[in-house]
Enzyme design. Sequence first.
Site, mmCIF file in Angstrom:
data_model
loop_
_atom_site.group_PDB
_atom_site.id
_atom_site.type_symbol
_atom_site.label_atom_id
_atom_site.label_comp_id
_atom_site.label_asym_id
_atom_site.label_seq_id
_atom_site.Cartn_x
_atom_site.Cartn_y
_atom_site.Cartn_z
ATOM 1 N N LYS A 1 0.821 -1.230 0.000
ATOM 2 C CA LYS A 1 0.000 0.000 0.000
ATOM 3 C C LYS A 1 0.847 1.269 0.000
ATOM 4 C CE LYS A 1 -4.089 -2.088 0.314
ATOM 5 N NZ LYS A 1 -5.164 -1.990 -0.679
ATOM 6 N N GLU B 1 -9.681 5.804 3.206
ATOM 7 C CA GLU B 1 -10.461 4.739 3.831
ATOM 8 C C GLU B 1 -9.500 3.585 4.067
ATOM 9 O OE1 GLU B 1 -10.222 4.895 0.449
ATOM 10 O OE2 GLU B 1 -9.306 2.905 0.442
ATOM 11 N N SER C 1 1.740 -9.734 -0.680
ATOM 12 C CA SER C 1 1.394 -8.306 -0.589
ATOM 13 C C SER C 1 1.659 -7.677 0.773
ATOM 14 C CB SER C 1 -0.072 -8.117 -0.970
ATOM 15 O OG SER C 1 -0.909 -8.929 -0.175
HETATM 16 C C1 LIG Z 1 -1.576 -6.881 2.742
HETATM 17 C C2 LIG Z 1 -2.748 -6.611 1.864
HETATM 18 N N1 LIG Z 1 -2.873 -7.300 0.715
HETATM 19 C C3 LIG Z 1 -3.922 -7.109 -0.107
HETATM 20 C C4 LIG Z 1 -4.917 -6.201 0.199
HETATM 21 C C5 LIG Z 1 -6.066 -6.052 -0.736
HETATM 22 O O1 LIG Z 1 -6.063 -4.850 -1.437
HETATM 23 P P1 LIG Z 1 -5.721 -4.788 -2.965
HETATM 24 O O2 LIG Z 1 -6.622 -5.744 -3.662
HETATM 25 O O3 LIG Z 1 -5.999 -3.379 -3.341
HETATM 26 O O4 LIG Z 1 -4.300 -5.145 -3.141
HETATM 27 C C6 LIG Z 1 -4.840 -5.450 1.389
HETATM 28 C C7 LIG Z 1 -5.865 -4.486 1.736
HETATM 29 O O5 LIG Z 1 -5.888 -3.909 2.790
HETATM 30 C C8 LIG Z 1 -3.716 -5.673 2.233
HETATM 31 O O6 LIG Z 1 -3.568 -5.001 3.384
#
Ligand SMILES: Cc1ncc(COP(=O)(O)O)c(C=O)c1O
Length: 405
Positions: free
Chosen positions: A95, A117, A382
Amino acid sequence: MNTVFNHILPVDDAGYYGKFGGAYIPEILYRSVDRLKEAFYRYATDDEFNREYRDLLRDYVGRPSPLYRADRLSSHYDTNIYLKREDLNHTGAHKINNAIGSVLLAKRMGKTRIIAETGAGQHGVATATVCALMNLDCTVYMGATDIERQQPNVQRMKMLGAKVEPVHSGNKTLKDATNEAIRDWCCHPDSFYVIGSTVGPHPYPEMVAYFQSVISEEIKKQLLQHIGKEDPDYVIACIGGGSNAAGAFYHFIDNPAVKLIAAEAAGKGVDTDMTAATMYAGSEGIIHGSKTMVMQTPDGQIIEPYSVSAGLDYPGVGPLHAFLATSGRSEVIPVTDDEALAAAFRLTRTEGIIPALESAHALGVLDKKQFDKDDIVVINLSGRGDKDMHTYMSLMTGNQYNLEN
Ligand SMILES: Cc1ncc(COP(=O)(O)O)c(C=O)c1O
C-alpha cells in the site's frame, strides 16, 4: 520535461476497461476529479516528480523488494515458486507504493488535507505515514468491525497523528468506510482523497495501478537475474479492490504467455451467503464511482460481503480486474477462509514468513491448481502478518492446524 502519458493498461480516455470503469460521481465532485485527472497525467510524465517518487521508494520504502525463491515451498508443490516480498516494505505491505505517489501528487496540487479509507489498516497506516513525513492533515475512515480485528494498525495510525474515524453503518467494514470517505470528500471537495485500491472513478484505477506498477517492473528485472528471462509462467495475487494484483500484473498484461491468476476471498464458500468472491457471486453494477462487478440483489442493493481478511472483505472489485477476468485474460480462483489460513500456516512453517491474511489467499491457490515441475510461479506476497496475529493466535489455541507437530 513533460511527455504524453503512456497508457499501458487497456483503458480508454473516459476510463473504461471494455465495458467496466468510467466515473459515476455526484456533480459536486466533477471539478475535483477533473483536476485530479489533469494533475495525474501531467505529473506522471514529469521527470522531477518521478525522481522524487522513485527516490522515496528506494530510500524510504526500501525498494526494490526482494524476489525470493522459496525452495522448501517449491519442493512441497514440485514447482518453482518465487515470492515478491512486498511484506518487507516500510509499513509492511504494497500500500505504501500508492500512498507515496498519491500524497506527492496531493502536495503538487497544493492540498493540505488528506482523506483515506482503510479495511485491513495497511492503506490507512501507509497514508498516515506519508502524511507524517510530508506534514499533512490526515483523516482515515475505518469500519468498526475492522477496527476491532486490526487493532495494531489502528494504534499505528493514531501514533502517526492521523484521525481515525470509526464507521458504524452496514457491516462496518471496507465498503462502509469508503462510503464515509466519499461523503467527507463531497463535503470537502478541496481535500485530496487517497483511495487505497484500483477502485473508484477514473482516473483512480489507472493511477493506483500506475503507482503499484513498480512491482511487475521489478519482477521482470529480478527474474532476469534469477533465471535469465523476464517472464514467468504465472503471476498470482490476491484481489480485494485489486491494487497489488494490478501492480504485479501491469507489465505482463500484454503478454498472453504469462498467465495471470487473481485469488478472491470466498469466505465460507462461494455458494454461501458469507463470501466476498465478487467475480463469482457478483454481476455488473456500479459501486464507489465505477461500473464493475458487484455483489448485489436483483434490484441493485449491495449485498454485505464476508471474509476473515479485512482487506478482501469488499463487495466490488476494480474495473481492470472485472475486464481481465470477463475477457479471459486472467483466471479468478476463489479461496476460502480455511484454505487461506492453511496456506498461511504452511508458508510460516516451511519458509519462516508469516503472511498477511490477504496474501494468504494468493498462497491458497497453490493447493487449488496444478503447476508443472518447470513452471515459474511468482506469488505477490502483498503484506506481512503482524496485524493478523490475533486471528492466527486464536486458531493456534484451537490447534486447528496441528501446530504441536
Ligand atoms: C496486505 C494486503 N494485501 C492485499 C490487500 C487487498 O487490497 P488490494 O486488492 O488493493 O491489493 C490489502 C488491503 O488492505 C492488504 O492489506
